[in-house]
Design an enzyme around this catalytic site. Structure first.
Site, mmCIF file in Angstrom:
data_model
loop_
_atom_site.group_PDB
_atom_site.id
_atom_site.type_symbol
_atom_site.label_atom_id
_atom_site.label_comp_id
_atom_site.label_asym_id
_atom_site.label_seq_id
_atom_site.Cartn_x
_atom_site.Cartn_y
_atom_site.Cartn_z
ATOM 1 N N HIS A 194 1.624 5.580 -1.871
ATOM 2 C CA HIS A 194 1.359 6.509 -2.620
ATOM 3 C C HIS A 194 2.350 6.982 -3.081
ATOM 4 C CE1 HIS A 194 -2.818 6.567 -1.146
ATOM 5 N NE2 HIS A 194 -2.296 6.195 0.075
ATOM 6 N N HIS A 243 0.845 -1.152 -0.122
ATOM 7 C CA HIS A 243 0.000 -0.017 0.046
ATOM 8 C C HIS A 243 0.976 1.179 0.030
ATOM 9 C CE1 HIS A 243 -3.832 2.034 1.519
ATOM 10 N NE2 HIS A 243 -2.929 3.191 1.128
ATOM 11 N N ALA A 287 -3.993 14.690 5.348
ATOM 12 C CA ALA A 287 -3.909 13.495 6.025
ATOM 13 C C ALA A 287 -2.747 12.642 5.243
ATOM 14 C CB ALA A 287 -5.236 12.755 5.853
ATOM 15 N N HIS A 343 -4.671 -0.543 5.511
ATOM 16 C CA HIS A 343 -4.173 0.198 6.865
ATOM 17 C C HIS A 343 -5.232 0.185 8.075
ATOM 18 C CE1 HIS A 343 -7.037 3.056 4.939
ATOM 19 N NE2 HIS A 343 -6.233 3.725 4.166
ATOM 20 N N HIS A 389 -10.335 1.330 1.362
ATOM 21 C CA HIS A 389 -10.228 2.158 2.399
ATOM 22 C C HIS A 389 -11.407 2.269 3.261
ATOM 23 C CE1 HIS A 389 -9.045 6.102 4.417
ATOM 24 N NE2 HIS A 389 -9.947 5.834 4.849
ATOM 25 N N ARG A 439 2.188 9.360 -5.799
ATOM 26 C CA ARG A 439 1.767 10.634 -6.430
ATOM 27 C C ARG A 439 2.543 10.351 -7.893
ATOM 28 N NH1 ARG A 439 -1.276 10.778 -2.179
ATOM 29 N NH2 ARG A 439 -0.580 11.705 -0.504
ATOM 30 N N LEU A 443 -5.079 9.162 7.628
ATOM 31 C CA LEU A 443 -6.363 8.577 7.707
ATOM 32 C C LEU A 443 -6.307 7.028 7.385
ATOM 33 C CD1 LEU A 443 -8.696 11.395 6.158
ATOM 34 C CD2 LEU A 443 -8.809 10.512 8.615
ATOM 35 N N LYS A 470 -9.270 -0.335 -6.282
ATOM 36 C CA LYS A 470 -9.280 0.405 -4.732
ATOM 37 C C LYS A 470 -10.653 1.074 -4.711
ATOM 38 C CE LYS A 470 -7.820 1.909 -0.950
ATOM 39 N NZ LYS A 470 -6.486 2.503 -0.472
ATOM 40 N N ASP A 516 1.460 2.588 3.584
ATOM 41 C CA ASP A 516 0.574 3.774 3.377
ATOM 42 C C ASP A 516 1.466 5.039 3.224
ATOM 43 O OD1 ASP A 516 -1.813 5.176 2.753
ATOM 44 O OD2 ASP A 516 -2.312 5.330 4.701
#
Ligand code: NCD
Ligand code: ZN
Ligand code: ZN
Length: 344
Positions: free
Chosen positions: A14, A12, A262, A173, A135, A16, A218, A98, A246
């Site tokens: 990110h 998991h 977050a 998460h 999520h 970008r 989050l 997702k 995450d």
């Protein structure tokens, strides 16, 4: 003391896009062989064509000689087309979709407003063997922020698993004892990722002597009983709990703000953070399975070859990293970690 593991994966993450990739991809590629690239870009990655183009941009940002492999995902919306699921599977690069409940987290405004809208897409995913990543928080403003994961289990996740008996689901998460118990009670179709920061911190970290925006993510950090349950699950050796950082970069100015974003940035020292957590539980011997075996097994992918070595030598975490034209403040910025990655 040294600890050598099979090369781990991040289930998991990110990364970008565009200029940010020059920071995020080398950090992750230094520790991980593969990572699930989250699709919550602006605009979100909703088609296979977008996912493949995004994959090319990630690959182009790898350091020379790196064989880091991003595993791609699609972002589900109220209008997700079941036909897209076949194309996704056929691409060989997209492994999952997702589910962001609309409004639940960063860049989730195009997310799903009601599960009923994605039933055809979920049925197609079930047929094609694409995993569903969730999520897991309801967005109902009447539900206390700290209860949103537990309520999601009851209102959304349990019915969804019952309705799609062939769908493999990763509860992303997780942050509560409720989620741990639900995964333990579930069958082999249900797995969960756990971040390093949810293993290391409870919600006191958010208010230590003042408000601490770099600990805000989050689902938000919970009370100590929940952290203890997560740590017990991660270090138990149970095969359906696995590593997902995450790691979620936001610029300093968007974190240190009246309405801060977050996300905690942990990718540069992810394994060191997990090693601290596992060491605190006397469970360093179980880190390898959590970091390098359980996720690959759950996804039905081969385990990695190659190794990563950690040594018990202190390292200082930088105050910030360059990130596009701005600064990115990592978790534990300016502080010391007990472990560091050897020779990389
Ligand atoms: N975890 C976070 O706090 N933020 C993530 C989104 C997410 O994973 O929910 C982000 O993209 O910034
Ligand atoms: Zn999320
Ligand atoms: Zn995330």
């Amino acid at each position: 003391m040294r600890l050598t593991l099979t090369r781990p994966d991040d289930w998991h993450l990110h990364l970008r896009d565009d200029a940010a990739l020059a920071t995020t991809v080398p950090h992750t590629a230094r520790q991980f062989a593969r990572a699930i690239a989250m699709p919550n870009l602006r605009p979100p990655v909703t088609t296979t064509a977008q996912a493949l183009a995004y994959r090319d941009r990630i690959l182009a940002a790898r350091p020379p000689g790196s064989d880091f492999t991003p595993l791609m995902t699609l972002y589900l919306t109220d209008r997700s087309d079941p036909a897209e699921m076949r194309a996704a599977r056929a691409s060989g690069q997209v492994v999952a979709c997702k589910l962001y409940p609309a409004g639940a987290t960063t860049n989730s405004d195009s997310g799903v407003t009601d599960i009923r809208h994605i039933r055809p897409a979920l049925a197609a995913m079930e047929r094609e063997g694409l995993l569903l990543l969730v999520h897991g928080e309801v967005t109902d403003p009447d539900i206390d922020l700290f209860d949103r994961e537990a309520v999601f289990i009851e209102r959304v996740l349990a019915p969804l698993l019952a309705d799609f008996p062939g769908l493999r689901v990763v509860f992303e998460h997780i942050t509560t004892r409720d989620a741990v118990d639900f995964v333990l009670a579930g069958d082999e179709r249900l797995g969960a990722t756990i971040t390093a920061h949810h293993l290391l911190y409870n919600r006191n970290a958010l208010f230590q002597g003042g408000i601490r925006p770099h600990y805000y993510c989050l689902p938000v950090l919970k009370r100590e009983t929940h952290r203890a349950a997560l740590l017990a699950a991660a270090t138990s050796g149970h095969p359906r709990f696995f590593l997902g950082t995450d790691s979620a970069p936001h610029t300093r100015s968007t974190k240190e703000a009246a309405c801060g974003c977050a996300g905690c940035y942990t990718a540069a020292t992810a394994l060191e953070l997990y090693a601290e957590a596992f060491e605190s539980a006397g469970a360093l011997a179980r880190l390898e399975a959590f970091a390098s075996f359980h996720g690959a097994d759950f996804y039905g992918l081969p385990r990695n070859s190659g190794t990563l070595t950690l040594e018990r030598v202190e390292q200082a975490v930088p105050a910030s990293f360059a990130y596009a034209d701005e600064a990115l403040v990592p978790l534990r910025a300016g502080e010391t970690l007990r472990w560091r990655q050897a020779s990389a």
